[in-house]
Design an enzyme around this catalytic site. Structure first.
Site, PDB file in Angstrom:
ATOM      1  N   CYS A  85       0.838  -1.202   0.000  1.00 41.20           N
ATOM      2  CA  CYS A  85       0.000   0.000   0.000  1.00 41.20           C
ATOM      3  C   CYS A  85       0.877   1.259   0.000  1.00 41.20           C
ATOM      4  CB  CYS A  85      -0.980  -0.040   1.168  1.00 41.20           C
ATOM      5  SG  CYS A  85      -2.349   1.136   0.998  1.00 41.20           S
ATOM      6  N   HIS A 193      -3.594  -5.490   0.897  1.00 46.27           N
ATOM      7  CA  HIS A 193      -2.956  -5.805   2.176  1.00 46.27           C
ATOM      8  C   HIS A 193      -3.035  -7.305   2.475  1.00 46.27           C
ATOM      9  CE1 HIS A 193      -2.432  -1.709   3.941  1.00 46.27           C
ATOM     10  NE2 HIS A 193      -3.410  -1.406   3.110  1.00 46.27           N
ATOM     11  N   GLU A 195      -1.419  -8.820   4.787  1.00 46.38           N
ATOM     12  CA  GLU A 195      -1.336  -8.994   6.247  1.00 46.38           C
ATOM     13  C   GLU A 195      -2.699  -8.905   6.927  1.00 46.38           C
ATOM     14  OE1 GLU A 195      -1.109  -4.496   5.867  1.00 46.38           O
ATOM     15  OE2 GLU A 195      -0.604  -6.277   4.678  1.00 46.38           O
TER      16      GLU A 195
END
Length: 219
Positions: A85, A193, A195
């Protein structure tokens, strides 16, 4: 495997990345402030957030932070560098990746689940994936519209440097590009993302395959 997460003023996803790295490596990564010294590591992650409040251009000020010269040196030596990002924006602004991230076509901040298609499996970040595989991930950005000149886009496409594309383009990115690699494929920048999709309680675990891929190579 040793990893480091770079923290800029305005970063806000560094803890999420740290948790994902510890889950996959079994080791807590170094959390490195942008003005400090970068330790000897195998993987460097630039996390999401709003470095320097997104002033000037997203990632432009962070790209000129003291630590980025060392990140460039490490990348040139083959150290894996992963920008997620805002980290992707920083990599483009620093010249580690080509192109730029523009304002979303809608001119609005977008936060939602998206479907990605794996375009390249010849990188340490995607080796456990299958070409054409769909991955469900989260985006949260106002400036995720990837743009580059036609010559650069052709070079990226022709040389397998497009890592991911959106199955349904959410932000106007040229050619639906969601993530790209450098020439030697040890630097990855991506807007979604991974994660944020590491646990079933997150609503999915598709992000785990990228962390597992790079860890398997470096462990």
């Amino acid at each position: 495997m040793r990893s480091a997460v770079i923290i800029f003023p305005g970063s806000n996803c560094e803890k999420d990345v740290a948790v994902a790295l510890k889950k996959t490596t079994g080791k807590t990564p170094y959390m490195v402030w942008h003005a400090d010294t970068l330790p000897d590591v195998d993987l460097i992650v630039l996390p999401g957030g709003f470095s320097y409040g997104d002033y000037l251009r997203t990632g432009a000020l962070a790209a000129r932070s003291p630590i980025m010269q060392e990140v460039k040196c490490r990348a040139a030596k083959g150290v894996r560098v992963w920008g997620i990002c805002n980290g992707f924006q920083v990599l483009c602004e620093s010249g580690l990746l080509p192109g730029i991230l523009l304002r979303n076509k809608s001119m609005k901040f977008i936060c939602k689940r998206v479907s990605l298609r794996v375009e390249n499996t010849d990188s340490d970040f995607t080796r456990l994936c299958s070409k054409g595989q769909s991955l469900e991930m989260i985006i949260a950005h106002g400036d995720g519209n990837y743009f580059a000149s036609p010559d650069i886009i052709k070079e990226l496409e022709d040389n397998g440097r497009v890592a991911f594309k959106y199955n349904q383009n959410p932000n106007g990115s040229i050619n639906d590009i969601a993530g790209i690699l450098n020439e030697t494929k040890n630097v990855l920048g991506m807007m979604p993302h991974p994660e944020r999709v590491m646990e079933p309680l997150h609503g999915g675990t598709d992000g785990r395959i990228l962390f597992d891929s790079v860890v398997k190579v470096l462990a």
